[in-house]
Design a protein around this motif. Structure first.
Motif, mmCIF file in Angstrom:
data_model
loop_
_atom_site.group_PDB
_atom_site.id
_atom_site.type_symbol
_atom_site.label_atom_id
_atom_site.label_comp_id
_atom_site.label_asym_id
_atom_site.label_seq_id
_atom_site.Cartn_x
_atom_site.Cartn_y
_atom_site.Cartn_z
ATOM 1 N N ALA A 249 0.830 -1.208 0.000
ATOM 2 C CA ALA A 249 0.000 0.000 0.000
ATOM 3 C C ALA A 249 0.863 1.257 0.000
ATOM 4 N N ASP A 250 2.032 1.172 0.662
ATOM 5 C CA ASP A 250 2.933 2.333 0.732
ATOM 6 C C ASP A 250 3.630 2.613 -0.595
ATOM 7 N N GLU A 251 3.490 1.719 -1.567
ATOM 8 C CA GLU A 251 4.142 1.889 -2.867
ATOM 9 C C GLU A 251 3.173 2.261 -3.973
ATOM 10 N N LEU A 252 1.954 2.599 -3.593
ATOM 11 C CA LEU A 252 0.944 3.020 -4.559
ATOM 12 C C LEU A 252 1.045 4.523 -4.776
ATOM 13 N N PRO A 253 0.582 5.023 -5.933
ATOM 14 C CA PRO A 253 -0.139 4.327 -6.999
ATOM 15 C C PRO A 253 0.788 3.487 -7.878
ATOM 16 N N VAL A 254 0.182 2.600 -8.651
ATOM 17 C CA VAL A 254 0.918 1.786 -9.603
ATOM 18 C C VAL A 254 1.492 2.698 -10.690
ATOM 19 N N HIS A 255 2.704 2.420 -11.116
ATOM 20 C CA HIS A 255 3.313 3.199 -12.196
ATOM 21 C C HIS A 255 2.405 3.142 -13.430
ATOM 22 N N PRO A 256 2.184 4.264 -14.110
ATOM 23 C CA PRO A 256 1.293 4.271 -15.285
ATOM 24 C C PRO A 256 1.654 3.232 -16.334
ATOM 25 N N GLY A 257 2.955 2.982 -16.521
ATOM 26 C CA GLY A 257 3.354 1.977 -17.500
ATOM 27 C C GLY A 257 2.896 0.594 -17.099
ATOM 28 N N VAL A 258 2.993 0.273 -15.787
ATOM 29 C CA VAL A 258 2.558 -1.036 -15.285
ATOM 30 C C VAL A 258 1.042 -1.143 -15.364
ATOM 31 N N ALA A 259 0.342 -0.055 -15.019
ATOM 32 C CA ALA A 259 -1.122 -0.058 -15.120
ATOM 33 C C ALA A 259 -1.560 -0.307 -16.560
ATOM 34 N N GLY A 260 -0.834 0.286 -17.508
ATOM 35 C CA GLY A 260 -1.148 0.058 -18.916
ATOM 36 C C GLY A 260 -0.897 -1.373 -19.336
ATOM 37 N N MET A 261 0.147 -2.001 -18.781
ATOM 38 C CA MET A 261 0.425 -3.412 -19.091
ATOM 39 C C MET A 261 -0.709 -4.304 -18.600
ATOM 40 N N LEU A 262 -1.237 -4.007 -17.418
ATOM 41 C CA LEU A 262 -2.370 -4.776 -16.884
ATOM 42 C C LEU A 262 -3.604 -4.579 -17.753
ATOM 43 N N ALA A 263 -3.867 -3.333 -18.129
ATOM 44 C CA ALA A 263 -5.069 -3.037 -18.917
ATOM 45 C C ALA A 263 -4.995 -3.676 -20.300
ATOM 46 N N ARG A 264 -3.801 -3.800 -20.841
ATOM 47 C CA ARG A 264 -3.640 -4.319 -22.202
ATOM 48 C C ARG A 264 -4.195 -5.738 -22.333
ATOM 49 N N VAL A 265 -4.076 -6.532 -21.289
ATOM 50 C CA VAL A 265 -4.554 -7.920 -21.341
ATOM 51 C C VAL A 265 -5.711 -8.156 -20.366
ATOM 52 N N GLU A 266 -6.333 -7.046 -19.911
ATOM 53 C CA GLU A 266 -7.414 -7.143 -18.927
ATOM 54 C C GLU A 266 -6.974 -8.017 -17.749
ATOM 55 N N GLY A 267 -5.831 -7.647 -17.187
ATOM 56 C CA GLY A 267 -5.251 -8.403 -16.084
ATOM 57 C C GLY A 267 -5.985 -8.208 -14.774
ATOM 58 N N THR A 268 -5.431 -8.797 -13.718
ATOM 59 C CA THR A 268 -6.073 -8.795 -12.403
ATOM 60 C C THR A 268 -5.115 -8.263 -11.348
ATOM 61 N N ALA A 269 -5.616 -7.377 -10.509
ATOM 62 C CA ALA A 269 -4.880 -6.913 -9.341
ATOM 63 C C ALA A 269 -5.469 -7.614 -8.121
ATOM 64 N N TYR A 270 -4.694 -8.504 -7.508
ATOM 65 C CA TYR A 270 -5.114 -9.212 -6.310
ATOM 66 C C TYR A 270 -4.750 -8.390 -5.080
ATOM 67 N N VAL A 271 -5.617 -8.422 -4.083
ATOM 68 C CA VAL A 271 -5.422 -7.602 -2.887
ATOM 69 C C VAL A 271 -5.341 -8.507 -1.664
ATOM 70 N N LEU A 272 -4.264 -8.362 -0.897
ATOM 71 C CA LEU A 272 -4.035 -9.161 0.297
ATOM 72 C C LEU A 272 -4.057 -8.238 1.508
ATOM 73 N N HIS A 273 -4.944 -8.533 2.460
ATOM 74 C CA HIS A 273 -5.082 -7.656 3.629
ATOM 75 C C HIS A 273 -5.411 -8.473 4.861
ATOM 76 N N GLY A 274 -5.245 -7.874 6.027
ATOM 77 C CA GLY A 274 -5.575 -8.549 7.269
ATOM 78 C C GLY A 274 -7.063 -8.524 7.539
ATOM 79 N N ALA A 275 -7.474 -9.325 8.530
ATOM 80 C CA ALA A 275 -8.880 -9.356 8.941
ATOM 81 C C ALA A 275 -9.103 -8.209 9.919
ATOM 82 N N SER A 276 -9.494 -7.081 9.382
ATOM 83 C CA SER A 276 -9.686 -5.885 10.196
ATOM 84 C C SER A 276 -10.545 -4.896 9.425
#
Length: 265
Positions: free
Chosen positions: A128-155
């Protein structure tokens, strides 16, 4: 509460268990929870209805006994350098990226990276401290309709983070956002240790049972999951390696437990 001498004697065993079975690199907080499992083996309560268990040891007491135990991960500052700085490839961002893992905990993100998850799962890991995603990486995800998985604690904070990931990460609409958990019911099934807290209004999203649990102010950190189980489960789920099920059972499972099913060991 256990005395400092007892803790000092148990620390080497806890260190060995946390790193098992293959010399995993673990954080100080993961070692703390492994020590808690030695002091109060709640994870052995198989057959007992799901519940979380209050930690049996103050973190400050653990820290006093820990000293400078070698071999634990040193957590670096969040990584904010531009991706691809080590490669001369001019077309780096012209490729597709099918998956990305975003962790609420910076320590867990570093632990997963240190143990090779990005290479093994072909899945970059950010905190979370490294967000936002770099625009180039976001574009790579969008190009193939990729998935951003989110891992968080129970809180409450974990659920709120998962609900805001698209905004915080600046992800395009073409990118799917899939929360993996940890959900309270998953933490209860594993009899994980929880930290107490002040009562709070739970966020929308969890079911009624989970909302009651969250309303008590409880938190189960990702560090409370055994390191090997955490690494194995995240690897399996970001690669979508799941046991085949009938469509009806799969729909019911998704509705009742969420996407992530955590192992019992």
């Amino acid at each position: 509460m256990a005395g400092s001498r007892v803790i000092e004697r148990l620390l080497p065993l806890a260190r060995a268990r946390a790193s098992a079975p293959s010399g995993l690199l673990v954080t100080e907080r993961q070692l703390y929870y492994e020590l808690c499992r030695l002091l109060a083996p709640a994870h052995r309560l198989r057959g007992v209805p799901g519940c979380t268990v209050r930690v049996p040891l103050r973190y400050s007491t653990f820290r006093e006994a820990l000293g400078d135990l070698p071999g634990l991960l040193t957590i670096p500052p969040p990584e904010r350098a531009e991706p691809g700085r080590h490669t001369p490839e001019p077309d780096l961002f012209d490729y597709g990226l099918p998956r990305l893992l975003i962790c609420h905990s910076h320590e867990i993100a570093h632990m997963l990276r240190a143990n090779g998850l990005p290479m093994e799962s072909a899945c970059p890991v950010l905190s979370a401290d490294e967000l936002p995603v770099h625009p180039g990486v976001a574009g790579m995800l969008a190009r193939v309709e990729g998935t951003a998985y989110v891992l968080h604690g129970a809180s409450t904070a974990g659920f709120e983070f998962a609900a805001r990931v698209r905004e915080l990460a600046a992800l395009p609409d073409e990118v799917a956002v899939v929360p993996l958990g940890l959900r309270p019911r998953q933490a209860q099934a594993l009899h994980l240790f929880h930290l107490p807290g002040a009562a709070a209004e739970p966020p929308p999203g969890p079911d009624d049972r989970e909302r009651r649990w969250l309303a008590r102010g409880r938190t189960v950190e990702l560090e409370a999951v055994r390191p090997a189980a955490l690494l194995r489960t995240v690897h399996r789920l970001v690669r979508e390696v799941r046991t085949p099920r009938t469509p009806l059972l799969e729909l019911r499972r998704t509705r009742d437990t969420g996407f992530l099913t955590w192992p019992a060991a």
